[in-house]
Write a protein that holds these residues in place. Structure first.
Motif, PDB file in Angstrom:
ATOM      1  N   HIS A 165      98.097  93.619  77.237  1.00  0.00           N
ATOM      2  CA  HIS A 165      98.128  93.218  75.827  1.00  0.00           C
ATOM      3  C   HIS A 165      99.084  92.066  75.529  1.00  0.00           C
ATOM      4  O   HIS A 165      99.509  91.886  74.407  1.00  0.00           O
ATOM      5  N   HIS A 166      99.435  91.303  76.565  1.00  0.00           N
ATOM      6  CA  HIS A 166     100.205  90.072  76.387  1.00  0.00           C
ATOM      7  C   HIS A 166      99.234  88.908  76.336  1.00  0.00           C
ATOM      8  O   HIS A 166      98.159  88.975  76.931  1.00  0.00           O
ATOM      9  N   VAL A 167      99.607  87.840  75.676  1.00  0.00           N
ATOM     10  CA  VAL A 167      98.756  86.651  75.672  1.00  0.00           C
ATOM     11  C   VAL A 167      98.719  86.105  77.102  1.00  0.00           C
ATOM     12  O   VAL A 167      99.755  85.859  77.719  1.00  0.00           O
ATOM     13  N   ASN A 168      97.521  85.947  77.626  1.00  0.00           N
ATOM     14  CA  ASN A 168      97.286  85.431  78.968  1.00  0.00           C
ATOM     15  C   ASN A 168      97.799  83.997  79.081  1.00  0.00           C
ATOM     16  O   ASN A 168      97.726  83.231  78.121  1.00  0.00           O
ATOM     17  N   ARG A 193      99.021  90.191  70.522  1.00  0.00           N
ATOM     18  CA  ARG A 193      98.141  89.958  69.379  1.00  0.00           C
ATOM     19  C   ARG A 193      98.820  90.379  68.077  1.00  0.00           C
ATOM     20  O   ARG A 193      98.654  89.738  67.034  1.00  0.00           O
ATOM     21  N   ALA A 194      99.623  91.431  68.138  1.00  0.00           N
ATOM     22  CA  ALA A 194     100.325  91.921  66.952  1.00  0.00           C
ATOM     23  C   ALA A 194     101.341  90.909  66.418  1.00  0.00           C
ATOM     24  O   ALA A 194     101.718  90.974  65.248  1.00  0.00           O
ATOM     25  N   ASP A 195     101.772  89.962  67.250  1.00  0.00           N
ATOM     26  CA  ASP A 195     102.718  88.933  66.818  1.00  0.00           C
ATOM     27  C   ASP A 195     102.058  87.837  65.994  1.00  0.00           C
ATOM     28  O   ASP A 195     102.736  87.009  65.401  1.00  0.00           O
ATOM     29  N   GLY A 196     100.736  87.805  65.997  1.00  0.00           N
ATOM     30  CA  GLY A 196     100.023  86.723  65.335  1.00  0.00           C
ATOM     31  C   GLY A 196      99.998  86.858  63.827  1.00  0.00           C
ATOM     32  O   GLY A 196     100.224  87.934  63.289  1.00  0.00           O
ATOM     33  N   PRO A 197      99.773  85.760  63.131  1.00  0.00           N
ATOM     34  CA  PRO A 197      99.618  84.437  63.729  1.00  0.00           C
ATOM     35  C   PRO A 197     100.952  83.927  64.278  1.00  0.00           C
ATOM     36  O   PRO A 197     101.994  84.118  63.664  1.00  0.00           O
ATOM     37  N   ILE A 198     100.876  83.323  65.454  1.00  0.00           N
ATOM     38  CA  ILE A 198     102.079  82.765  66.055  1.00  0.00           C
ATOM     39  C   ILE A 198     102.393  81.428  65.405  1.00  0.00           C
ATOM     40  O   ILE A 198     101.520  80.782  64.837  1.00  0.00           O
ATOM     41  N   ARG A 199     103.666  81.041  65.459  1.00  0.00           N
ATOM     42  CA  ARG A 199     104.090  79.738  64.961  1.00  0.00           C
ATOM     43  C   ARG A 199     104.514  78.891  66.145  1.00  0.00           C
ATOM     44  O   ARG A 199     105.295  79.331  66.988  1.00  0.00           O
ATOM     45  N   VAL A 200     104.007  77.669  66.198  1.00  0.00           N
ATOM     46  CA  VAL A 200     104.359  76.728  67.262  1.00  0.00           C
ATOM     47  C   VAL A 200     105.067  75.550  66.607  1.00  0.00           C
ATOM     48  O   VAL A 200     104.486  74.838  65.795  1.00  0.00           O
ATOM     49  N   ARG A 201     106.346  75.354  66.958  1.00  0.00           N
ATOM     50  CA  ARG A 201     107.141  74.221  66.463  1.00  0.00           C
ATOM     51  C   ARG A 201     107.105  73.139  67.526  1.00  0.00           C
ATOM     52  O   ARG A 201     107.298  73.427  68.713  1.00  0.00           O
ATOM     53  N   MET A 202     106.862  71.880  67.116  1.00  0.00           N
ATOM     54  CA  MET A 202     106.692  70.784  68.073  1.00  0.00           C
ATOM     55  C   MET A 202     107.450  69.549  67.627  1.00  0.00           C
ATOM     56  O   MET A 202     107.501  69.246  66.438  1.00  0.00           O
ATOM     57  N   PHE A 234     104.770  60.196  76.069  1.00  0.00           N
ATOM     58  CA  PHE A 234     105.803  60.930  75.349  1.00  0.00           C
ATOM     59  C   PHE A 234     105.900  62.337  75.900  1.00  0.00           C
ATOM     60  O   PHE A 234     104.955  62.849  76.505  1.00  0.00           O
ATOM     61  N   VAL A 235     107.067  62.929  75.725  1.00  0.00           N
ATOM     62  CA  VAL A 235     107.296  64.309  76.139  1.00  0.00           C
ATOM     63  C   VAL A 235     107.382  65.146  74.873  1.00  0.00           C
ATOM     64  O   VAL A 235     108.258  64.926  74.031  1.00  0.00           O
ATOM     65  N   ALA A 236     106.434  66.067  74.725  1.00  0.00           N
ATOM     66  CA  ALA A 236     106.387  66.949  73.561  1.00  0.00           C
ATOM     67  C   ALA A 236     107.043  68.277  73.915  1.00  0.00           C
ATOM     68  O   ALA A 236     106.837  68.821  75.000  1.00  0.00           O
ATOM     69  N   ARG A 237     107.835  68.772  73.009  1.00  0.00           N
ATOM     70  CA  ARG A 237     108.498  70.067  73.164  1.00  0.00           C
ATOM     71  C   ARG A 237     107.815  71.045  72.232  1.00  0.00           C
ATOM     72  O   ARG A 237     107.508  70.710  71.075  1.00  0.00           O
ATOM     73  N   HIS A 238     107.562  72.275  72.706  1.00  0.00           N
ATOM     74  CA  HIS A 238     106.903  73.315  71.927  1.00  0.00           C
ATOM     75  C   HIS A 238     107.757  74.587  71.992  1.00  0.00           C
ATOM     76  O   HIS A 238     108.263  74.918  73.062  1.00  0.00           O
ATOM     77  N   GLU A 239     107.873  75.274  70.870  1.00  0.00           N
ATOM     78  CA  GLU A 239     108.501  76.592  70.826  1.00  0.00           C
ATOM     79  C   GLU A 239     107.543  77.532  70.113  1.00  0.00           C
ATOM     80  O   GLU A 239     107.052  77.215  69.027  1.00  0.00           O
ATOM     81  N   VAL A 240     107.292  78.698  70.723  1.00  0.00           N
ATOM     82  CA  VAL A 240     106.362  79.672  70.162  1.00  0.00           C
ATOM     83  C   VAL A 240     107.135  80.910  69.725  1.00  0.00           C
ATOM     84  O   VAL A 240     107.918  81.471  70.506  1.00  0.00           O
ATOM     85  N   ARG A 241     106.897  81.326  68.477  1.00  0.00           N
ATOM     86  CA  ARG A 241     107.492  82.540  67.930  1.00  0.00           C
ATOM     87  C   ARG A 241     106.405  83.332  67.210  1.00  0.00           C
ATOM     88  O   ARG A 241     105.447  82.767  66.693  1.00  0.00           O
ATOM     89  N   GLY A 242     106.606  84.638  67.146  1.00  0.00           N
ATOM     90  CA  GLY A 242     105.718  85.491  66.371  1.00  0.00           C
ATOM     91  C   GLY A 242     105.926  85.265  64.893  1.00  0.00           C
ATOM     92  O   GLY A 242     106.926  84.665  64.474  1.00  0.00           O
ATOM     93  N   ARG A 243     104.993  85.741  64.092  1.00  0.00           N
ATOM     94  CA  ARG A 243     105.038  85.479  62.643  1.00  0.00           C
ATOM     95  C   ARG A 243     106.289  86.018  61.973  1.00  0.00           C
ATOM     96  O   ARG A 243     106.752  85.451  61.001  1.00  0.00           O
ATOM     97  N   ALA A 244     106.875  87.099  62.484  1.00  0.00           N
ATOM     98  CA  ALA A 244     108.035  87.701  61.840  1.00  0.00           C
ATOM     99  C   ALA A 244     109.360  87.143  62.355  1.00  0.00           C
ATOM    100  O   ALA A 244     110.403  87.407  61.770  1.00  0.00           O
TER     101      ALA A 244
END
Length: 161
Positions: free
Chosen positions: A39-42, A87-96, A106-116
């Motif tokens: 149940h983790h995002v693949n 899936r329970a963390d969704g919608p996820i937020r991706v900061r870039m 260019f080098v893009a940086r991404h951070e992923v966090r759950g909605r809460a």
């Protein structure tokens, strides 16, 4: 693109910050099919979610970098998993934002966090991707246009505030 922020999914979506330190935040649903047996995002699905998050930041009509949709290649990708994303963390937020902007890449940086999770919480997933402008006709990298580079430079910084 509008500068107005929409508050959903635990934080601001769209562009935030001052020019030269901007961050783009996208919210994405986590689909049932994105999960693995535990149940983790693949991993492959996480890469797809990160790609989907870049579309409104870089490729939508009216954005100077929309021209990259006709020719850009990923030259490097590094993903670090610091926590679980389900899936329970969704919608996820991706900061870039951009860590580096060169003449043709260019080098893009991404951070992923759950909605809460607040932006101050550690990211569950960190990613850097190197993207180069590419001329499909000549099959060679090309330099950014002035408008493309100026747009990317608004997001250029090492660590967002």
């Amino acid at each position: 693109m509008t500068e107005q922020l929409v508050y959903e999914a635990g934080g601001p979506l769209g562009v935030s910050g001052e020019p030269g330190r901007r961050v783009f935040t996208a919210a994405l649903p986590v689909r049932w099919s994105d999960q693995d047996l535990y149940h983790h995002v693949n991993h492959a699905r996480m890469i797809t979610l990160l790609e989907e998050a870049r579309i409104p930041w870089l490729f939508e009509e009216g954005i100077p970098t929309a021209t990259l949709a006709a020719g850009a290649v990923m030259t490097e990708l590094a993903v670090k998993y610091r926590g679980q994303v389900t899936r329970a963390d969704g919608p996820i937020r991706v900061r870039m934002w951009c860590e580096k902007v060169g003449a043709a890449m260019f080098v893009a940086r991404h951070e992923v966090r759950g909605r809460a999770a607040p932006d101050s919480a550690p990211a569950a997933v960190e990613c850097t991707s190197t993207i180069a402008a590419f001329d499909l006709a000549t099959q060679r990298p090309r330099r950014f246009t002035r408008a493309e580079r100026e747009h990317l430079m608004q997001f250029r910084h090492g660590d967002p505030a």
